[in-house]
Scaffold this active site. Structure first.
Site, PDB file in Angstrom:
ATOM      1  CB  SER A   1      -0.873  -0.006   1.257  1.00 41.96           C
ATOM      2  OG  SER A   1      -1.454   1.272   1.445  1.00 41.96           O
TER       3      SER A   1
ATOM      4  CE1 TYR B   1      -4.354  -2.799   5.028  1.00 42.55           C
ATOM      5  CE2 TYR B   1      -3.665  -0.508   4.833  1.00 42.55           C
ATOM      6  CZ  TYR B   1      -4.094  -1.687   4.249  1.00 42.55           C
ATOM      7  OH  TYR B   1      -4.246  -1.756   2.886  1.00 42.55           O
TER       8      TYR B   1
HETATM    9  N1  NAP Z   1      -8.785  -0.989  -1.451  1.00 41.00           N
HETATM   10  C1  NAP Z   1      -7.774  -0.190  -1.260  1.00 41.00           C
HETATM   11  O1  NAP Z   1      -7.914   1.029  -1.329  1.00 41.00           O
HETATM   12  C2  NAP Z   1      -6.396  -0.764  -0.985  1.00 41.00           C
HETATM   13  C3  NAP Z   1      -5.313   0.127  -0.973  1.00 41.00           C
HETATM   14  C4  NAP Z   1      -4.046  -0.359  -0.736  1.00 41.00           C
HETATM   15  C5  NAP Z   1      -3.841  -1.707  -0.545  1.00 41.00           C
HETATM   16  N2  NAP Z   1      -4.910  -2.550  -0.563  1.00 41.00           N
HETATM   17  C6  NAP Z   1      -4.641  -3.974  -0.323  1.00 41.00           C
HETATM   18  O2  NAP Z   1      -5.217  -4.750  -1.345  1.00 41.00           O
HETATM   19  C7  NAP Z   1      -5.563  -6.041  -0.832  1.00 41.00           C
HETATM   20  C8  NAP Z   1      -7.013  -6.336  -1.174  1.00 41.00           C
HETATM   21  O3  NAP Z   1      -7.815  -5.346  -0.552  1.00 41.00           O
HETATM   22  P1  NAP Z   1      -9.311  -5.021  -1.007  1.00 41.00           P
HETATM   23  O4  NAP Z   1      -9.495  -3.578  -0.807  1.00 41.00           O
HETATM   24  O5  NAP Z   1      -9.582  -5.631  -2.316  1.00 41.00           O
HETATM   25  O6  NAP Z   1     -10.101  -5.776   0.176  1.00 41.00           O
HETATM   26  P2  NAP Z   1     -11.403  -6.685   0.177  1.00 41.00           P
HETATM   27  O7  NAP Z   1     -12.389  -6.216  -0.815  1.00 41.00           O
HETATM   28  O8  NAP Z   1     -11.788  -6.783   1.603  1.00 41.00           O
HETATM   29  O9  NAP Z   1     -10.855  -8.123  -0.329  1.00 41.00           O
HETATM   30  C9  NAP Z   1     -10.063  -8.920   0.499  1.00 41.00           C
HETATM   31  C10 NAP Z   1      -9.969 -10.298  -0.108  1.00 41.00           C
HETATM   32  O10 NAP Z   1      -9.158 -11.122   0.739  1.00 41.00           O
HETATM   33  C11 NAP Z   1      -9.918 -12.275   1.169  1.00 41.00           C
HETATM   34  N3  NAP Z   1      -9.488 -12.622   2.519  1.00 41.00           N
HETATM   35  C12 NAP Z   1      -9.637 -11.898   3.648  1.00 41.00           C
HETATM   36  N4  NAP Z   1      -9.124 -12.556   4.707  1.00 41.00           N
HETATM   37  C13 NAP Z   1      -8.621 -13.736   4.224  1.00 41.00           C
HETATM   38  C14 NAP Z   1      -7.981 -14.850   4.810  1.00 41.00           C
HETATM   39  N5  NAP Z   1      -7.724 -14.900   6.125  1.00 41.00           N
HETATM   40  N6  NAP Z   1      -7.610 -15.889   4.013  1.00 41.00           N
HETATM   41  C15 NAP Z   1      -7.873 -15.858   2.684  1.00 41.00           C
HETATM   42  N7  NAP Z   1      -8.474 -14.823   2.070  1.00 41.00           N
HETATM   43  C16 NAP Z   1      -8.850 -13.773   2.828  1.00 41.00           C
HETATM   44  C17 NAP Z   1     -11.386 -11.821   1.065  1.00 41.00           C
HETATM   45  O11 NAP Z   1     -12.312 -12.883   0.904  1.00 41.00           O
HETATM   46  P3  NAP Z   1     -13.037 -13.640   2.167  1.00 41.00           P
HETATM   47  O12 NAP Z   1     -13.702 -12.597   2.979  1.00 41.00           O
HETATM   48  O13 NAP Z   1     -13.971 -14.627   1.522  1.00 41.00           O
HETATM   49  O14 NAP Z   1     -11.943 -14.329   2.906  1.00 41.00           O
HETATM   50  C18 NAP Z   1     -11.319 -11.007  -0.220  1.00 41.00           C
HETATM   51  O15 NAP Z   1     -11.292 -11.857  -1.344  1.00 41.00           O
HETATM   52  C19 NAP Z   1      -5.281  -5.992   0.675  1.00 41.00           C
HETATM   53  O16 NAP Z   1      -4.019  -6.570   0.963  1.00 41.00           O
HETATM   54  C20 NAP Z   1      -5.259  -4.502   0.965  1.00 41.00           C
HETATM   55  O17 NAP Z   1      -4.483  -4.196   2.086  1.00 41.00           O
HETATM   56  C21 NAP Z   1      -6.192  -2.116  -0.766  1.00 41.00           C
END
Ligand code: NAP
Length: 269
Positions: free
Chosen positions: A155, A170
């Site tokens: 991130s 985080y």
């Molecule tokens: N969105 C942003 O603005 C942003 C910015 C910077 C970085 N990121 C990073 O991008 C990544 C994805 O984020 P997102 O925003 O797409 O979040 P999200 O919509 O909450 O998606 C998270 C994904 O991870 C899975 N997951 C969660 N806990 C898990 C576990 N213990 N084992 C296996 N799978 C798991 C979830 O599915 P289940 O609930 O079915 O497990 C879902 O598929 C993260 O690492 C986040 O830190 C996001």
């Protein structure tokens, strides 16, 4: 013409059922991957994402096998079982996208230690474990011109100390992840594996929507590009890092944020 593609490659994306992980899976399916493995905790989400990716492939004239298996990768035993299942179905791994992550936000006084541990367990420890498990399959890729890739979903927050909602675990997890990526890039380069981190800014998703409701307008206003991220921003960066052309890119942390990390929103504490 430069054609950034992943033709014939086998890829695995943790947390590939929604949000940024799904964007990654879709980009790989649409740009030539022959097998895409996704995982998340919920079996129903795994099934639905598999169906949607298969439909996307069909609509776009692509042939890609989708393997979708539920597992909580923060639970060591489940991560090991997941690896065993995947290893039965693929004989090499070209691309590992360690994307699954979670967050927790609360002021210091209300912030449980258990929440910090949970976030670090998934965002950092489980990534280390996943890489450890899948390294033998990544090492099966022998092409020097097109080595296997590890992409860590870090991130931009790993590059700044800006924390507007008390996401202590985080921020530390993402800073640790970017560092792990650099460390492994040095150790794995000669093993024919490159390791790079993507550092997204704010993209609407289940994880970020709560924060965006509170601070989204300010984030748009202070972003040099005056907008949030969209899926194509992430897909283009991922595809480049996974393409043959990026085989000499190793150990970077690539911000995909419109320049937001250079003009962070002020912390409220
Ligand atoms: N969105 C942003 O603005 C942003 C910015 C910077 C970085 N990121 C990073 O991008 C990544 C994805 O984020 P997102 O925003 O797409 O979040 P999200 O919509 O909450 O998606 C998270 C994904 O991870 C899975 N997951 C969660 N806990 C898990 C576990 N213990 N084992 C296996 N799978 C798991 C979830 O599915 P289940 O609930 O079915 O497990 C879902 O598929 C993260 O690492 C986040 O830190 C996001």
């Amino acid at each position: 013409m430069v054609d950034f593609n992943v033709n014939g490659k086998t890829a695995l994306i943790t947390g590939g059922t929604r949000g940024l992980g799904y964007y990654c899976a879709e980009a790989l399916v649409l740009n030539g991957a022959s097998t895409v493995v996704i995982t998340s905790r919920k079996a129903k989400a795994c099934e639905e994402a598999k169906k949607n990716l298969e439909q996307t492939a069909k609509e776009n004239g692509k042939t890609c096998r989708i393997i979708s298996l539920p597992a909580d990768i923060a639970v060591e035993q489940q991560a090991e079982q997941f690896y065993q299942e995947v290893a039965k179905q693929i004989d090499k791994l070209d691309i590992l996208v360690a994307n699954a992550g979670a967050s927790w936000g609360a002021g210091l006084e209300d912030h449980p230690v258990s929440a910090v541990k949970k976030v670090l367990d998934l965002n950092l420890v489980a990534v280390f474990h996943t890489i450890k498990l899948f390294t033998p399959l990544l090492e099966k890729v022998t092409s020097q011109e097109d080595p296997s890739r590890i992409i860590l979903m870090s991130s931009v927050i790993s590059l700044t100390t800006n924390d507007s909602v008390g996401t202590y675990g985080y921020l530390a997890s993402k800073a640790g992840l970017s560092h792990l990526g650099k460390n492994l890039a040095v150790q794995f380069g000669h093993r024919n594996i490159t390791v790079n981190s993507l550092a997204p800014g704010f993209f609407p998703s289940k994880m970020s929507n709560g924060l965006l409701e509170v601070a989204g307008d300010m984030m748009v206003a202070t972003n040099p590009r005056h907008r949030l991220g969209v899926k194509e921003d992430l897909q283009g960066a991922l595809l480049y890092l996974c393409s043959k052309q990026a085989n000499y890119i190793n150990g970077i942390v690539l911000p995909v944020d419109g320049g937001a990390h250079l003009n962070p929103v002020g912390a409220k504490f």
